[in-house]
Design a protein around this motif. Structure first.
Motif, PDB file in Angstrom:
ATOM      1  N   LEU A  14       0.855  -1.188   0.000  1.00 14.53           N
ATOM      2  CA  LEU A  14       0.000   0.000   0.000  1.00 14.53           C
ATOM      3  C   LEU A  14       0.890   1.237   0.000  1.00 14.53           C
ATOM      4  N   ALA A  15       0.422   2.312  -0.621  1.00 15.88           N
ATOM      5  CA  ALA A  15       1.261   3.494  -0.839  1.00 15.88           C
ATOM      6  C   ALA A  15       1.806   4.072   0.469  1.00 15.88           C
ATOM      7  N   VAL A  16       3.095   4.349   0.437  1.00 17.10           N
ATOM      8  CA  VAL A  16       3.810   5.002   1.543  1.00 17.10           C
ATOM      9  C   VAL A  16       4.234   6.377   1.029  1.00 17.10           C
ATOM     10  N   VAL A  17       3.787   7.422   1.675  1.00 16.79           N
ATOM     11  CA  VAL A  17       4.092   8.784   1.211  1.00 16.79           C
ATOM     12  C   VAL A  17       5.438   9.228   1.784  1.00 16.79           C
ATOM     13  N   ASN A  18       6.420   9.385   0.898  1.00 10.94           N
ATOM     14  CA  ASN A  18       7.775   9.746   1.321  1.00 10.94           C
ATOM     15  C   ASN A  18       8.099  11.225   1.112  1.00 10.94           C
ATOM     16  N   SER A  19       7.261  11.928   0.348  1.00 11.52           N
ATOM     17  CA  SER A  19       7.563  13.342   0.066  1.00 11.52           C
ATOM     18  C   SER A  19       6.273  14.074  -0.265  1.00 11.52           C
ATOM     19  N   GLU A  20       6.330  15.409  -0.196  1.00 14.73           N
ATOM     20  CA  GLU A  20       5.174  16.223  -0.574  1.00 14.73           C
ATOM     21  C   GLU A  20       4.849  16.015  -2.054  1.00 14.73           C
ATOM     22  N   GLN A  21       5.894  15.868  -2.884  1.00 18.51           N
ATOM     23  CA  GLN A  21       5.687  15.647  -4.320  1.00 18.51           C
ATOM     24  C   GLN A  21       4.919  14.360  -4.572  1.00 18.51           C
ATOM     25  N   GLU A  22       5.285  13.321  -3.838  1.00 25.20           N
ATOM     26  CA  GLU A  22       4.588  12.042  -4.000  1.00 25.20           C
ATOM     27  C   GLU A  22       3.131  12.180  -3.552  1.00 25.20           C
ATOM     28  N   ASN A  23       2.899  12.888  -2.458  1.00 26.55           N
ATOM     29  CA  ASN A  23       1.524  13.092  -1.987  1.00 26.55           C
ATOM     30  C   ASN A  23       0.701  13.827  -3.039  1.00 26.55           C
ATOM     31  N   LYS A  24       1.317  14.839  -3.686  1.00 26.34           N
ATOM     32  CA  LYS A  24       0.632  15.587  -4.757  1.00 26.34           C
ATOM     33  C   LYS A  24       0.337  14.689  -5.944  1.00 26.34           C
ATOM     34  N   PHE A  25       1.311  13.848  -6.307  1.00 20.94           N
ATOM     35  CA  PHE A  25       1.102  12.908  -7.419  1.00 20.94           C
ATOM     36  C   PHE A  25      -0.108  12.018  -7.130  1.00 20.94           C
ATOM     37  N   LEU A  26      -0.175  11.489  -5.919  1.00 17.08           N
ATOM     38  CA  LEU A  26      -1.306  10.626  -5.554  1.00 17.08           C
ATOM     39  C   LEU A  26      -2.617  11.414  -5.638  1.00 17.08           C
ATOM     40  N   ALA A  27      -2.625  12.610  -5.055  1.00 13.69           N
ATOM     41  CA  ALA A  27      -3.850  13.424  -5.024  1.00 13.69           C
ATOM     42  C   ALA A  27      -4.320  13.753  -6.434  1.00 13.69           C
ATOM     43  N   ASN A  28      -3.385  13.978  -7.342  1.00 12.93           N
ATOM     44  CA  ASN A  28      -3.735  14.322  -8.724  1.00 12.93           C
ATOM     45  C   ASN A  28      -4.437  13.178  -9.445  1.00 12.93           C
ATOM     46  N   HIS A  29      -4.328  11.963  -8.928  1.00 12.37           N
ATOM     47  CA  HIS A  29      -4.979  10.815  -9.550  1.00 12.37           C
ATOM     48  C   HIS A  29      -6.287  10.449  -8.865  1.00 12.37           C
ATOM     49  N   ILE A  30      -6.722  11.277  -7.934  1.00  7.34           N
ATOM     50  CA  ILE A  30      -7.936  10.980  -7.175  1.00  7.34           C
ATOM     51  C   ILE A  30      -9.035  11.957  -7.590  1.00  7.34           C
ATOM     52  N   MET A  31     -10.141  11.403  -8.070  1.00  9.63           N
ATOM     53  CA  MET A  31     -11.280  12.230  -8.456  1.00  9.63           C
ATOM     54  C   MET A  31     -11.972  12.734  -7.190  1.00  9.63           C
ATOM     55  N   ASP A  32     -12.657  13.876  -7.324  1.00  9.40           N
ATOM     56  CA  ASP A  32     -13.418  14.430  -6.198  1.00  9.40           C
ATOM     57  C   ASP A  32     -14.330  13.366  -5.604  1.00  9.40           C
ATOM     58  N   ASN A  33     -14.409  13.351  -4.310  1.00 10.42           N
ATOM     59  CA  ASN A  33     -15.284  12.432  -3.561  1.00 10.42           C
ATOM     60  C   ASN A  33     -14.773  10.993  -3.511  1.00 10.42           C
ATOM     61  N   TRP A  34     -13.668  10.699  -4.173  1.00 15.95           N
ATOM     62  CA  TRP A  34     -13.068   9.382  -4.047  1.00 15.95           C
ATOM     63  C   TRP A  34     -12.114   9.379  -2.853  1.00 15.95           C
ATOM     64  N   VAL A  35     -11.962   8.195  -2.277  1.00 12.34           N
ATOM     65  CA  VAL A  35     -11.125   8.014  -1.097  1.00 12.34           C
ATOM     66  C   VAL A  35     -10.289   6.769  -1.319  1.00 12.34           C
TER      67      VAL A  35
END
Ligand SMILES: [Ca+2]
Ligand SMILES: [Ca+2]
Ligand SMILES: [Ca+2]
Length: 144
Positions: A55-76
């Motif tokens: 399962l995804a391990v967030v190692n940096s702010e950039q990685e967190n942004k990358f993940l968020a950019n692939h998540i549609m509104d209201n998805w979790v």
């Protein structure tokens, strides 16, 4: 000369990352799987293990942004972060303790009779602790 070096490096990264399984996304030297179905946190963890991933391990702010950019509104999506072993002691599935975090305001709040011990990420990139037996989408990560 510099251009040649860059071309060589791009080729090297391209070759490395052709190992991403079909349907997985690439960021840096890592492949990510964003599920379209839902599972409990533990079932999602097992799914990733079957793909030689976790399962995804967030190692940096950039990685967190990358993940968020692939998540549609209201998805979790589930992250590989839990405090199920000791309440309030958040640990990544690769055994790292939590240093960099992006909790939503007021989280983690461990609400409810049985508490909330597994972390999710929203489209905003913010995190929430949720009930591990809920079913959510999930993100796996593995090296290219
Ligand atoms: Ca990572
Ligand atoms: Ca908790
Ligand atoms: Ca919560």
């Amino acid at each position: 000369e510099n251009v040649q070096w860059k071309v060589t490096q791009c080729k090297a990264e391209y070759i490395l990352c052709t190992k991403c399984p079909a349907g997985w996304e690439q960021f840096a030297k890592t492949c990510y799987f964003f599920s379209s179905t839902t599972k409990t946190w533990t079932a999602a963890k097992d799914f990733c293990a079957n793909y030689d991933a976790h399962l995804a391990v967030v190692n940096s702010e950039q990685e967190n942004k990358f993940l968020a950019n692939h998540i549609m509104d209201n998805w979790v999506f589930w992250l590989g972060l839990t405090d199920m072993h000791r309440e309030g002691s958040w640990q990544w599935v690769d055994s790292r303790s939590l240093s960099l975090s992006f909790w939503n305001a007021g989280e983690p709040n461990n609400v409810g009779q049985h508490g909330e011990d597994c972390a999710t990420i929203y489209a905003s990139g913010r995190w929430n602790d949720a009930i591990c037996s809920n079913t959510e989408r999930w993100i796996c990560e593995r090296s290219c």
